[in-house]
Design an enzyme around this catalytic site. Structure first.
Site, PDB file in Angstrom:
ATOM      1  N   LYS A  62     -58.283 -26.385  -5.691  1.00 11.50           N
ATOM      2  CA  LYS A  62     -59.156 -25.200  -5.774  1.00 11.50           C
ATOM      3  C   LYS A  62     -59.173 -24.454  -4.454  1.00 11.50           C
ATOM      4  O   LYS A  62     -58.850 -24.977  -3.383  1.00 11.50           O
ATOM      5  CB  LYS A  62     -60.577 -25.616  -6.165  1.00 11.50           C
ATOM      6  CG  LYS A  62     -61.228 -26.668  -5.263  1.00 11.50           C
ATOM      7  CD  LYS A  62     -61.854 -26.136  -3.982  1.00 11.50           C
ATOM      8  CE  LYS A  62     -62.453 -27.229  -3.120  1.00 11.50           C
ATOM      9  NZ  LYS A  62     -62.928 -26.722  -1.797  1.00 11.50           N
ATOM     10  N   ASP A 112     -67.188 -31.449  -5.793  1.00 10.98           N
ATOM     11  CA  ASP A 112     -66.064 -30.676  -6.308  1.00 10.98           C
ATOM     12  C   ASP A 112     -65.440 -31.276  -7.564  1.00 10.98           C
ATOM     13  O   ASP A 112     -64.590 -30.640  -8.193  1.00 10.98           O
ATOM     14  CB  ASP A 112     -64.970 -30.545  -5.241  1.00 10.98           C
ATOM     15  CG  ASP A 112     -65.383 -29.658  -4.075  1.00 10.98           C
ATOM     16  OD1 ASP A 112     -66.313 -28.840  -4.254  1.00 10.98           O
ATOM     17  OD2 ASP A 112     -64.782 -29.792  -2.995  1.00 10.98           O
TER      18      ASP A 112
END
Length: 312
Positions: A17, A147
């Site tokens: 990401k 995350d």
């Protein structure tokens, strides 16, 4: 023939990401920071293959630009923790042999370990036939790290709380990224401590961050699929402390921004630097320029899907 219901190997894949926007609140009494971030999943993937075993083990390999020498393979590995958590939660009594092929930089601020954990949850759930639903797996993901839920979900999302409370964000089109990879890592806790120290040193000039929020310009840019608008809105509160810890990253930013990048920022806690290009041609030209400057670079696009099972 192997039964689909009882596979001997399950192959899953989850993305890294980029935090296209990251606002960090002040340090809380529990030692954590409240966050507001805009995540985009990009086309650098972690591949996990899970096999039945009596105990828990992991073997890690890396792509050409990924140094895995510092990745732990003991019980502290996040993928092992994910597998053990799923087994404990569901009462599964066996183990798993994991093989992880990493293409996301290690300790690079792109959530590679989190992607490993997300892919492992999905792989073990399929391998063991534990049959947890998506919501239950996301709940376990949140227990493993801020995350991990996003690596499971993918796409584009707004993260609040510690980053694990996700709200899908509309994103149109495809964004072109060029990533400058460092030959060293940065510890996320170290970068956060440096941010806290910076704020303490300048407490007379910096107002307390009561409630971090994602700038509305980011949301508008994502909805419009406009890289120019997004470039004007990108921000990362962790960039300044990362640059203080590794001043050489400032030169990397300068090289990219002087060779056609619309904008560059340190990804997450760094040290990967993510450059947003105007289009594919611009990304290719920027990749060539950064490579000529002897930087290790890869291209990626976003948004992409989250963790999923791959048919080999």
């Amino acid at each position: 023939m192997t039964s689909v219901a009882n596979p001997t190997v399950v192959h899953t894949r989850a993305p890294g990401k980029i935090n296209v926007y990251l606002a960090v609140g002040d340090l809380q009494d529990d030692g954590y920071h409240e966050l507001a971030t805009a995540y985009q999943a990009v086309s650098l993937y972690e591949d996990v293959r899970a096999r039945h075993a009596d105990d828990f083990s992991v073997h890690v390999t890396g792509g050409a630009a990924v140094d895995v020498s510092g990745v732990p393979t003991d019980a502290s590995n996040l993928a092992i923790r994910a597998a053990r958590l799923l087994a404990t939660t569901t009462g599964y009594r066996g183990g798993v042999q994991l093989r992880i092929d990493k293409n996301v930089p290690v300790a690079g601020g792109m959530g590679g370990g989190s992607a490993d954990a997300a892919a492992t949850l999905l792989a073990c759930d399929a391998l063991w036939g534990t049959g947890l639903g998506r919501d239950d797996l996301l709940h376990l993901a949140a227990e493993l790290g801020a995350d991990v839920p996003f690596a499971f979900a993918g796409g584009t999302a707004i993260g609040t709380g510690r980053g694990d409370e996700l709200s899908p964000a509309l994103a149109k089109g495809t964004f072109q990224w060029v990533l400058a990879l460092a030959d060293f890592g940065l510890s996320t806790p170290t970068v956060y401590r440096e941010l806290d120290e910076h704020r303490r040193r300048h407490s007379g000039d910096i107002s307390p961050v009561r409630q971090p929020v994602v700038d509305t310009g980011v949301l508008q840019a994502l909805r419009a699929g406009d890289p120019g608008m997004l470039a004007d809105s990108m921000h990362n509160d962790l960039q300044a402390p990362a640059l203080h810890l590794e001043p050489g990253l400032a030169r990397v930013l300068e090289i990219g921004e002087s060779n056609g990048a619309l904008a560059g920022l340190v990804s997450g806690s760094g040290p990967t630097v993510a450059f947003l290009a105007p289009d594919l041609d611009g990304a290719l030209e920027l990749q060539i320029a950064l490579s000529a400057a002897r930087l290790s670079v890869v291209r990626a696009t976003g948004p992409v899907h989250g963790a999923r099972v791959i048919s080999d």
